[in-house]
Scaffold this motif. Structure first.
Motif, PDB file in Angstrom:
ATOM      1  N   LYS A  37      -1.907  46.543  89.243  1.00 35.47           N
ATOM      2  CA  LYS A  37      -1.046  45.712  90.091  1.00 35.47           C
ATOM      3  C   LYS A  37      -0.328  44.649  89.258  1.00 35.47           C
ATOM      4  CE  LYS A  37      -3.195  46.407  94.491  1.00 35.47           C
ATOM      5  NZ  LYS A  37      -3.133  45.926  95.831  1.00 35.47           N
ATOM      6  N   ALA A  38      -1.016  44.078  88.267  1.00 37.97           N
ATOM      7  CA  ALA A  38      -0.390  43.066  87.423  1.00 37.97           C
ATOM      8  C   ALA A  38       0.744  43.671  86.610  1.00 37.97           C
ATOM      9  CB  ALA A  38      -1.428  42.430  86.505  1.00 37.97           C
ATOM     10  N   VAL A  39       0.551  44.886  86.091  1.00 42.59           N
ATOM     11  CA  VAL A  39       1.596  45.555  85.318  1.00 42.59           C
ATOM     12  C   VAL A  39       2.779  45.896  86.206  1.00 42.59           C
ATOM     13  CG1 VAL A  39       2.134  47.669  84.048  1.00 42.59           C
ATOM     14  CG2 VAL A  39       0.041  46.425  83.542  1.00 42.59           C
ATOM     15  N   GLU A  40       2.521  46.373  87.421  1.00 38.55           N
ATOM     16  CA  GLU A  40       3.613  46.683  88.350  1.00 38.55           C
ATOM     17  C   GLU A  40       4.414  45.434  88.690  1.00 38.55           C
ATOM     18  OE1 GLU A  40       1.764  48.538  91.689  1.00 38.55           O
ATOM     19  OE2 GLU A  40       1.511  50.466  90.669  1.00 38.55           O
ATOM     20  N   LYS A  41       3.727  44.318  88.925  1.00 39.96           N
ATOM     21  CA  LYS A  41       4.411  43.075  89.269  1.00 39.96           C
ATOM     22  C   LYS A  41       5.245  42.577  88.092  1.00 39.96           C
ATOM     23  CE  LYS A  41       3.821  38.720  91.487  1.00 39.96           C
ATOM     24  NZ  LYS A  41       3.948  38.636  92.897  1.00 39.96           N
ATOM     25  N   ALA A  42       4.709  42.707  86.875  1.00 41.35           N
ATOM     26  CA  ALA A  42       5.475  42.310  85.692  1.00 41.35           C
ATOM     27  C   ALA A  42       6.708  43.193  85.537  1.00 41.35           C
ATOM     28  CB  ALA A  42       4.599  42.394  84.449  1.00 41.35           C
ATOM     29  N   GLY A  43       6.581  44.482  85.825  1.00 40.03           N
ATOM     30  CA  GLY A  43       7.724  45.390  85.761  1.00 40.03           C
ATOM     31  C   GLY A  43       8.791  45.032  86.780  1.00 40.03           C
TER      32      GLY A  43
END
Length: 95
Positions: A37-43
Motif C-alpha cells: 500500500k505504501a508503494v502504491e501511494k508513493a506511485g
C-alpha cells in the motif's frame, strides 16, 4: 516486600518468547500488505506530481504564430559557479 521467584522468572521469559513469535508471525502476514500500500501511494503521488508539472509546463507555453513556440523558462535552474577560494599549496613535512 516481594521476593523474586525462579518460577516467576521462567514465566516472564516464556511470555517474552511468546510475544516475540506472535509478533514475528503477524509481521509476516501484515507487513507485505502495508509495504504494498505504501508503494502504491508513493506511485500515485509521483504520477500526480508528473501530471501537475506537465500541466504547468503546458500552461507556460504560448503560440504567437503557427511556426513559433515560446516557452516561459522563469523556473529553469541555472548552474551556479563555484567560488574559488585561494590556491592549492603543496607542502612537505620538515623533520
Amino acid at each position: 516486600m516481594q521476593e523474586a521467584s525462579f518460577s516467576g522468572l521462567l514465566r516472564t521469559i516464556m511470555w517474552v518468547i511468546a510475544f516475540y513469535y506472535i509478533f514475528k508471525f503477524l509481521a509476516r502476514i501484515f507487513l507485505p500488505v502495508l509495504v504494498k500500500k505504501a508503494v502504491e501511494k508513493a506511485g500515485e503521488n509521483f504520477q500526480r506530481q508528473q501530471q501537475y508539472s506537465q500541466g504547468n509546463t503546458w500552461q507556460n507555453t504560448t503560440r504567437k504564430n503557427n511556426d513559433e513556440i515560446i516557452i516561459d523558462t522563469t523556473n529553469a535552474k541555472n548552474p551556479r559557479e563555484t567560488k574559488k577560494v585561494g590556491e592549492y599549496v603543496d607542502y612537505e613535512e620538515i623533520d
